[in-house]
Design a protein around this motif. Sequence first.
Motif, PDB file in Angstrom:
ATOM      1  N   PHE A 267      27.773  18.633 -30.699  1.00  0.00           N
ATOM      2  CA  PHE A 267      29.093  19.134 -30.305  1.00  0.00           C
ATOM      3  C   PHE A 267      29.009  20.189 -29.213  1.00  0.00           C
ATOM      4  N   GLU A 268      27.834  20.388 -28.638  1.00  0.00           N
ATOM      5  CA  GLU A 268      27.678  21.412 -27.615  1.00  0.00           C
ATOM      6  C   GLU A 268      28.583  21.077 -26.425  1.00  0.00           C
ATOM      7  N   GLY A 269      29.369  22.063 -25.971  1.00  0.00           N
ATOM      8  CA  GLY A 269      30.269  21.830 -24.844  1.00  0.00           C
ATOM      9  C   GLY A 269      31.610  21.234 -25.240  1.00  0.00           C
ATOM     10  N   VAL A 270      31.828  21.062 -26.514  1.00  0.00           N
ATOM     11  CA  VAL A 270      33.059  20.395 -26.956  1.00  0.00           C
ATOM     12  C   VAL A 270      34.287  21.257 -26.672  1.00  0.00           C
ATOM     13  N   TYR A 271      35.417  20.595 -26.402  1.00  0.00           N
ATOM     14  CA  TYR A 271      36.694  21.280 -26.350  1.00  0.00           C
ATOM     15  C   TYR A 271      37.753  20.315 -26.839  1.00  0.00           C
ATOM     16  N   GLY A 272      38.953  20.798 -27.062  1.00  0.00           N
ATOM     17  CA  GLY A 272      40.015  19.936 -27.565  1.00  0.00           C
ATOM     18  C   GLY A 272      40.819  20.655 -28.617  1.00  0.00           C
ATOM     19  N   HIS A 273      41.351  19.882 -29.559  1.00  0.00           N
ATOM     20  CA  HIS A 273      42.124  20.512 -30.614  1.00  0.00           C
ATOM     21  C   HIS A 273      41.932  19.741 -31.908  1.00  0.00           C
ATOM     22  N   VAL A 274      42.369  20.355 -32.992  1.00  0.00           N
ATOM     23  CA  VAL A 274      42.251  19.699 -34.281  1.00  0.00           C
ATOM     24  C   VAL A 274      43.571  19.869 -35.018  1.00  0.00           C
ATOM     25  N   LYS A 275      44.052  18.779 -35.616  1.00  0.00           N
ATOM     26  CA  LYS A 275      45.285  18.852 -36.396  1.00  0.00           C
ATOM     27  C   LYS A 275      44.929  19.103 -37.852  1.00  0.00           C
ATOM     28  N   LEU A 276      45.602  20.070 -38.433  1.00  0.00           N
ATOM     29  CA  LEU A 276      45.361  20.425 -39.826  1.00  0.00           C
ATOM     30  C   LEU A 276      46.547  19.918 -40.632  1.00  0.00           C
ATOM     31  N   HIS A 277      46.248  19.097 -41.626  1.00  0.00           N
ATOM     32  CA  HIS A 277      47.303  18.577 -42.495  1.00  0.00           C
ATOM     33  C   HIS A 277      46.972  18.993 -43.923  1.00  0.00           C
ATOM     34  N   GLN A 278      47.839  19.796 -44.473  1.00  0.00           N
ATOM     35  CA  GLN A 278      47.594  20.279 -45.814  1.00  0.00           C
ATOM     36  C   GLN A 278      48.069  19.249 -46.820  1.00  0.00           C
TER      37      GLN A 278
ATOM     38  N   PHE B 175      47.949  22.576 -51.372  1.00  0.00           N
ATOM     39  CA  PHE B 175      47.640  23.981 -51.057  1.00  0.00           C
ATOM     40  C   PHE B 175      47.013  24.645 -52.266  1.00  0.00           C
ATOM     41  N   PRO B 176      45.899  25.353 -52.132  1.00  0.00           N
ATOM     42  CA  PRO B 176      45.069  25.453 -50.948  1.00  0.00           C
ATOM     43  C   PRO B 176      43.761  24.688 -51.097  1.00  0.00           C
ATOM     44  N   PHE B 177      43.795  23.562 -51.812  1.00  0.00           N
ATOM     45  CA  PHE B 177      42.533  22.920 -52.168  1.00  0.00           C
ATOM     46  C   PHE B 177      42.102  21.727 -51.343  1.00  0.00           C
ATOM     47  N   LYS B 178      43.043  21.040 -50.729  1.00  0.00           N
ATOM     48  CA  LYS B 178      42.669  19.811 -50.010  1.00  0.00           C
ATOM     49  C   LYS B 178      43.381  19.788 -48.666  1.00  0.00           C
ATOM     50  N   ILE B 179      42.588  19.610 -47.613  1.00  0.00           N
ATOM     51  CA  ILE B 179      43.138  19.558 -46.253  1.00  0.00           C
ATOM     52  C   ILE B 179      42.490  18.399 -45.517  1.00  0.00           C
ATOM     53  N   LEU B 180      43.293  17.684 -44.719  1.00  0.00           N
ATOM     54  CA  LEU B 180      42.758  16.623 -43.877  1.00  0.00           C
ATOM     55  C   LEU B 180      42.845  17.077 -42.433  1.00  0.00           C
ATOM     56  N   TYR B 181      41.723  16.986 -41.715  1.00  0.00           N
ATOM     57  CA  TYR B 181      41.692  17.359 -40.302  1.00  0.00           C
ATOM     58  C   TYR B 181      41.516  16.122 -39.452  1.00  0.00           C
ATOM     59  N   THR B 182      42.209  16.098 -38.321  1.00  0.00           N
ATOM     60  CA  THR B 182      41.971  15.064 -37.318  1.00  0.00           C
ATOM     61  C   THR B 182      41.557  15.788 -36.048  1.00  0.00           C
ATOM     62  N   PHE B 183      40.271  15.635 -35.692  1.00  0.00           N
ATOM     63  CA  PHE B 183      39.751  16.276 -34.490  1.00  0.00           C
ATOM     64  C   PHE B 183      40.040  15.392 -33.280  1.00  0.00           C
ATOM     65  N   HIS B 184      40.444  16.017 -32.176  1.00  0.00           N
ATOM     66  CA  HIS B 184      40.608  15.326 -30.891  1.00  0.00           C
ATOM     67  C   HIS B 184      39.655  16.031 -29.941  1.00  0.00           C
ATOM     68  N   LEU B 185      38.470  15.441 -29.710  1.00  0.00           N
ATOM     69  CA  LEU B 185      37.403  16.132 -29.013  1.00  0.00           C
ATOM     70  C   LEU B 185      37.122  15.545 -27.640  1.00  0.00           C
ATOM     71  N   LYS B 186      36.817  16.444 -26.700  1.00  0.00           N
ATOM     72  CA  LYS B 186      36.441  16.017 -25.354  1.00  0.00           C
ATOM     73  C   LYS B 186      35.175  16.739 -24.959  1.00  0.00           C
ATOM     74  N   GLY B 187      34.545  16.229 -23.914  1.00  0.00           N
ATOM     75  CA  GLY B 187      33.429  16.963 -23.340  1.00  0.00           C
ATOM     76  C   GLY B 187      32.089  16.690 -23.985  1.00  0.00           C
ATOM     77  N   ILE B 188      32.024  15.697 -24.867  1.00  0.00           N
ATOM     78  CA  ILE B 188      30.759  15.421 -25.554  1.00  0.00           C
ATOM     79  C   ILE B 188      30.425  13.935 -25.501  1.00  0.00           C
ATOM     80  N   GLU B 189      29.172  13.643 -25.801  1.00  0.00           N
ATOM     81  CA  GLU B 189      28.721  12.250 -25.885  1.00  0.00           C
ATOM     82  C   GLU B 189      29.466  11.544 -27.011  1.00  0.00           C
ATOM     83  N   ASP B 190      29.356  10.231 -27.012  1.00  0.00           N
ATOM     84  CA  ASP B 190      29.991   9.471 -28.088  1.00  0.00           C
ATOM     85  C   ASP B 190      29.455   9.932 -29.441  1.00  0.00           C
TER      86      ASP B 190
END
Lengths: 184, 253
Positions: free
Chosen positions: A118-129, A132-147
């Motif tokens: 993940f070195e050099g990564v940028y982007g954003h991540v969506k946090l879906h609760q 609360f507060p025990f289980k969260i689903l994240y969807t990462f949207h990443l750029k700047g890295i290898e596949d």
Amino acid sequence: MACSSSPRPTKVQEFHVYEINERDRSSPAYLSLSQKPAHSLGDLVPFTNKIYTGDLQKRLGITAGLCILIESKPEKKGDRYEAMYSFYFGDYGHISVQGPYLTYEDTSLAVTGGSGIFEGVYGHVKLHQIVFPFKILYTFHLKGIEDLPQELTAVKLVEPSPSVEPSPAAKACEPQATVSNFTN
Amino acid sequence: MASASSLKAISSLCLSNPFKSSPSPSQTQRLLGLNFSHSHSFPTLKSTPTHQSFSNSKNFPTAAFFGQNQKTAERSTQPTKVQELNVYEINERDRGSPAYLRLSKKEVNSLGDLVPFSNKIYSGDLEKRLGITSGLCVLIQNVPEKKGDRYEAIYSFYFGEYGHISVQGAYLTCEDTYLAVTGGSGIFEGVYGQVKLQQIVFPFKLFYTFYLKGIADLPAELTGKPVAPSPSVEPSPAAKATEAHATVKNFTN
């Protein structure tokens, strides 16, 4: 200034991560430093939970970081936090994030950087609760890295619901159900 | 609020050791209520610098930064355009901020002290309420010879429906500083660059100049001609009252 800077690669890669608090890491540690009875600016919440792949079949590692209580929102029956933390993926490396955590709605945090694959990564991540507060689903949207490796991306997402659980093998950290040297 | 002249006097001082003689939380609250004769009730903000510490702010080492990404496929050969964005951060003393946590348990500001904070932000032309800042200052060291403190600051700027920008870097109570723009969301997704922090009135008014790269052109609503920083700047009454035409959409509060 010459335009010598190469532009950053812009291909977006998505993958999902489940964060689950199994209540065995003494987390969170709610520090009522504001010394007020209600949640108030000054309260700090260090935390660390386990993370799993989107299909809940493999243990990846942990999250670790800090939530800063900014203000309580009684009309929303929740709180606003400023969160700064990292996701650790064993030998793959880590991703650091920063942004809002609202206990009453989904948010989008900034991906500030990473290490390893993940070195050099940028982007954003969506946090879906989910719970609360025990289980969260994240969807990462990443750029700047290898596949990203298939182990992280070629998974069929388990749809979020309050009853989602990691597979027993992942929970037990059986070798075939973890990434290499998963963070613990 | 103190008169403009006393504010001017304060802004010309480099304030330090805010809590040298008043460590308790109750005293902190009293100081926040505004007692300029003892001043510096609290951190987070800066004082008027006479000299910029970063003269080469625009010569960002992008080549070195991108060297490590050459192995990945590049999708664009457009030069990286820099966009400037001005923001005023104003502590109107109605958000319980800042919260000085004297965890070092020493009388002088010391490593261990933490300062969570959250203030309001307005567009550079002071016509629109944008949202808030929120985050943490970590006291690193007291610098007596400069009569100030060094903090490491990690916080975000929230712009309502536009999204947010996260920053991290040094906050020195006696100088202007540059912080890293670490990322963002919404229209700021993928952003990088740096932001210059100028203290106008310690610790209530700050003026920021963002130098942003990696994003589409900013909306006109955010890029109006900035009001020149001075101790007497105030948001327009409509912006302060958050009248509908004087805020961005769903401004963060």
